[in-house]
Write an enzyme that holds these catalytic residues in place. Structure first.
Site, PDB file in Angstrom:
ATOM      1  N   TYR A 177       0.855  -1.190   0.000  1.00  0.00           N
ATOM      2  CA  TYR A 177       0.000   0.000   0.000  1.00  0.00           C
ATOM      3  C   TYR A 177       0.881   1.227   0.000  1.00  0.00           C
ATOM      4  CZ  TYR A 177       1.066   0.988   4.893  1.00  0.00           C
ATOM      5  OH  TYR A 177       1.717   1.297   6.058  1.00  0.00           O
ATOM      6  N   CYS A 178       0.259   2.385  -0.352  1.00  0.00           N
ATOM      7  CA  CYS A 178       1.015   3.639  -0.297  1.00  0.00           C
ATOM      8  C   CYS A 178       0.104   4.793   0.112  1.00  0.00           C
ATOM      9  CB  CYS A 178       1.774   3.908  -1.593  1.00  0.00           C
ATOM     10  SG  CYS A 178       0.809   3.762  -3.099  1.00  0.00           S
ATOM     11  N   ARG A 179      -0.028   5.821  -0.745  1.00  0.00           N
ATOM     12  CA  ARG A 179      -0.688   7.049  -0.266  1.00  0.00           C
ATOM     13  C   ARG A 179      -2.180   7.116  -0.475  1.00  0.00           C
ATOM     14  NH1 ARG A 179       4.042  10.021  -3.187  1.00  0.00           N
ATOM     15  NH2 ARG A 179       5.598  10.070  -1.530  1.00  0.00           N
ATOM     16  N   CYS A 183      -2.282   6.248  -6.057  1.00  0.00           N
ATOM     17  CA  CYS A 183      -0.838   6.362  -5.878  1.00  0.00           C
ATOM     18  C   CYS A 183      -0.192   5.195  -6.612  1.00  0.00           C
ATOM     19  CB  CYS A 183      -0.517   6.322  -4.386  1.00  0.00           C
ATOM     20  SG  CYS A 183       1.226   6.251  -4.022  1.00  0.00           S
ATOM     21  N   LEU A 207      -2.992   4.798   3.203  1.00  0.00           N
ATOM     22  CA  LEU A 207      -3.093   5.037   4.642  1.00  0.00           C
ATOM     23  C   LEU A 207      -4.237   5.984   5.018  1.00  0.00           C
ATOM     24  CD1 LEU A 207      -1.716   4.425   7.419  1.00  0.00           C
ATOM     25  CD2 LEU A 207      -0.666   6.673   7.175  1.00  0.00           C
TER      26      LEU A 207
END
Lengths: 219, 219
Positions: A177-179, A183, A207
């Site tokens: 996962y990221c932003r 993303c 997140l």
DNA sequence: CAATTATTCTAGAAATCTATTGAATAATAG
DNA sequence: CTATTATTCAATAGATTTCTAGAATAATTG
């Protein structure tokens, strides 16, 4: 004050919020801030804007009430006023994705493999993580990881992924996962891991979306 | 296309949506449209803008994907692209109300009696209406009532309220509603009714919010 | 106290947005 | 076919936004 006047003033106030969000760079800044507090300097680097320009954009966001700041030493740290700002960004994203053909086209063009990268919902990740079946991988820059991440997630920024493949158990599925939902970091990570023969998927959303669902964050 | 480029383009698309909403008049137009489909002419009258200007604003909203239109005879009717646009407007409203001091000040100044006008939530109205305890009063203009209203609501536009007081049962509580949480029509109606000794409250939110909760609408 | 670092302020040019005006178009009515 | 009605188009002036560059401020370091 007349009714018409009141209504007019009120809608102008609402418009201030939208106006603050009516610039791509400012939306990028808001997304960075949704990962956690950041200094002006760090935001300028992340966005590619000049320092002075970044500062000015941040002040516009502040005047619209979307962000706040605090001074520590000779650095100024900005932060979102609240998670509902993040949620507002999400609403704009959703409306754009649903009604603007260009957004679909962009996403399809760049993320061709979209369909084969069916994301895993937060609820499912929670369950599988509880059973100890997955490695949760945070591929954002270290600073963002440090200011908050998913419980039990390990951090390998995308650029360093190839060098640190040995840290991942090849027999466990990886969920990256990221932003946020668009993303590219997590997309790219999943792509790279699959090239190496690993089982990998990406989390639906990043997140900020995780936090908005009220799920726990570690830091 | 590079990653940075993709991200940049994408955020610019999101910004288009916000930009379309970054003008007070356009937000007013969206609120009118949240009541139902309207002709350009009707919207110009309601907003007080010239016809040409109204048309141009509507085209901007259309380019951002927020509204659509259809031609019937020699009139063009505009409508919201979907209820999620109404919901986005609500998110902006909420953020503005929470973080912009000016909004609070405006609302307090104009709606001084705010506290004594504690609104009744949709769920409570549903219950009391089911028990036959309340008169549901729609105080919007006739055209808006016609294109959709709460089940069982009677329509008396605010201006005509004084002339039609006899249509209201003096022994039943009146719950008034109009276009949205900051629409003054319902506030004024409640005020007038109380002056006449009646028991009156206003609904929390207006018709668009009612629809967004998935509650039934009559037309 | 001087030098350094991080940020903000100021001024100005180029681009964009907004409201106004009058002309153009398209559908209908007579 | 002409007149009327509803809307859009085109041109323009004035206001606002955006970016840049360099000066100013404020906190820290040597």
């Amino acid at each position: 004050m007349s009714t018409a006047h009141f209504k007019h003033d009120l809608f102008n106030e609402f418009a201030r919020v939208a106006k603050a969000m009516s610039n791509g760079y400012r939306l990028e800044l808001l997304e960075f801030l949704a990962q956690g507090e950041r200094s002006v300097d760090a935001l300028a680097q992340a966005s590619g804007l000049t320092l002075a320009n970044t500062s000015q954009h941040l002040q516009q966001l502040k005047q619209a009430g979307l962000v706040g700041n605090r001074k520590e030493g000779h650095k100024v740290y900005y932060r979102l006023s609240g998670m509902d700002v993040s949620s507002l960004l999400g609403s704009i994203r959703d409306v754009a994705e649903r009604y603007l053909a260009d957004v679909d086209r962009l996403v399809d063009d760049y993320l061709k493999v979209k369909d084969s990268l069916e994301p895993i919902p937060a609820s499912e990740l929670l369950e599988r993580a509880r059973e100890g079946l997955v490695t949760v991988l945070d591929v954002r820059p270290v600073e963002e990881y440090v200011s908050g991440h998913l419980p039990g997630a390990i951090n390998i920024p995308l650029q360093e992924l190839e060098m640190h493949l040995d840290e991942l158990d090849p027999d466990r599925e990886v969920v990256a996962y990221c932003r946020g939902p668009h993303c590219v970091l997590a997309f790219d990570a999943v792509f790279k891991l699959r090239e190496r023969g690993m089982t990998a998927r990406r989390l639906e959303g990043g997140l900020p979306e995780w936090k908005l669902e009220g799920l726990p964050v570690e830091s």
